[in-house]
Structure formats: structure tokens, C-alpha cells
Write an enzyme that holds these catalytic residues in place. Sequence first.
Site, PDB file in Angstrom:
ATOM      1  N   ILE A  48       0.844  -1.125  -0.057  1.00  0.00           N
ATOM      2  CA  ILE A  48       0.014  -0.042  -0.016  1.00  0.00           C
ATOM      3  C   ILE A  48       0.795   1.178  -0.007  1.00  0.00           C
ATOM      4  O   ILE A  48       0.506   2.276  -0.622  1.00  0.00           O
ATOM      5  CB  ILE A  48      -1.121   0.098   1.268  1.00  0.00           C
ATOM      6  CG1 ILE A  48      -1.989  -1.015   1.070  1.00  0.00           C
ATOM      7  CG2 ILE A  48      -1.799   1.140   1.246  1.00  0.00           C
ATOM      8  CD1 ILE A  48      -2.944  -1.279   2.182  1.00  0.00           C
ATOM      9  N   CYS A  49       1.978   1.254   0.914  1.00  0.00           N
ATOM     10  CA  CYS A  49       2.707   2.345   0.841  1.00  0.00           C
ATOM     11  C   CYS A  49       3.456   2.763  -0.310  1.00  0.00           C
ATOM     12  O   CYS A  49       3.656   3.889  -0.946  1.00  0.00           O
ATOM     13  CB  CYS A  49       3.829   2.154   1.798  1.00  0.00           C
ATOM     14  SG  CYS A  49       3.015   2.190   3.646  1.00  0.00           S
ATOM     15  N   THR A  50       3.895   1.679  -1.018  1.00  0.00           N
ATOM     16  CA  THR A  50       4.481   1.934  -2.553  1.00  0.00           C
ATOM     17  C   THR A  50       3.480   2.477  -3.503  1.00  0.00           C
ATOM     18  O   THR A  50       3.593   3.437  -4.060  1.00  0.00           O
ATOM     19  CB  THR A  50       4.998   0.569  -2.944  1.00  0.00           C
ATOM     20  OG1 THR A  50       6.181   0.074  -2.113  1.00  0.00           O
ATOM     21  CG2 THR A  50       5.807   0.506  -4.604  1.00  0.00           C
ATOM     22  N   LEU A  53       2.913   6.202  -2.316  1.00  0.00           N
ATOM     23  CA  LEU A  53       3.944   7.106  -2.648  1.00  0.00           C
ATOM     24  C   LEU A  53       4.322   7.116  -4.369  1.00  0.00           C
ATOM     25  O   LEU A  53       4.679   8.336  -4.769  1.00  0.00           O
ATOM     26  CB  LEU A  53       5.311   6.725  -1.839  1.00  0.00           C
ATOM     27  CG  LEU A  53       5.296   7.690  -0.674  1.00  0.00           C
ATOM     28  CD1 LEU A  53       4.120   7.347   0.187  1.00  0.00           C
ATOM     29  CD2 LEU A  53       6.551   7.422  -0.019  1.00  0.00           C
TER      30      LEU A  53
END
Length: 157
Positions: A48-50, A53
Site C-alpha cells: 500500500i505504501c509503495t 507514494l
Amino acid sequence: MSGAGVPQVGTRAPGLTLPDTHGTPVALAQLRGTPVAVVFFPFAFSGICTAELCELRDDIAAFDDAGVRLLAVSCDPMFALRAWSEQERFPFDLLSDFWPHGEAARAYGVFDEATGHALRGSFLVDADGVLRWSVVNPRGQARPLSAYRQALAALSA
């Protein structure tokens, strides 16, 4: 979550000074005069973070057009953030809140004490250092790009 609580819109944003991916300190106070988006995320290299961002990376023109500097912050070590930034070619600073562990995330009320990572909290700070917008999403829920666009538009209005 941290007991400090999320700072309220209209109040002065908490200060932070954190190393970037090369160990150079970046201080929010030194950026006064420029609006700043501070985006906390849990973990480098996670799904999710990838996705979040990379979406910000692909829409960096919206931040540039609004004159807003983007800072992405996690409790990951500097070296992990550097490897991830190089892999994904992020055009914005990734800052390490590794030590003292989670100090900046605590100041913004987004540190999860039980797991030792930052929650998904985003904060838009105006050129005078005042918090103008924030959103904190529950674990596993990405922040929509449309929310950033609306906040950037409101800042420019």
C-alpha cells in the site's frame, strides 16, 4: 496510537528535524516561507505504501504547481529509505523517523506504539507553519489522491 493526539487544523504544525536518505537533516522550521506536505507512511517496500507514494510521484506536478514541497516520513532506517527511493525514483525527500524512534510521528499523533510504525497521516502546512489540512486513515486504507488535490486547491485559493 500515540497519546499526543493529531494536531488541529489552524494550529502551528509540530516541528520536526529528520535525516533524508543521505543523512542530511531536513527541518520543517527551515522550510518556512514554503508550504509543505508531510506524509507519514508505515513501511518502505510494502504494497500500500509503495502504491501511495508512487501515485504521489506520478502526480508531483500538482504539488509543484501549488508550490508545495513534499516530505514523506516513516520510521524506517535511512538506508532502507534510500534503497526504496532509488528503486522507485521518488522526486521528493524521504525522511527517517528511526531514531529517536517515532519522535516526529508521535508529535503528529500518528505513531502506533504497539507496532512501532507511523500510521497513514498526511498534513498540509502553509508557508507560515500553520496546519491547513490533515487526514489520518486507518491501517490498510490508502489515502486518495483526490484528497491531496482538494487540499492543494484550497491552499491556493
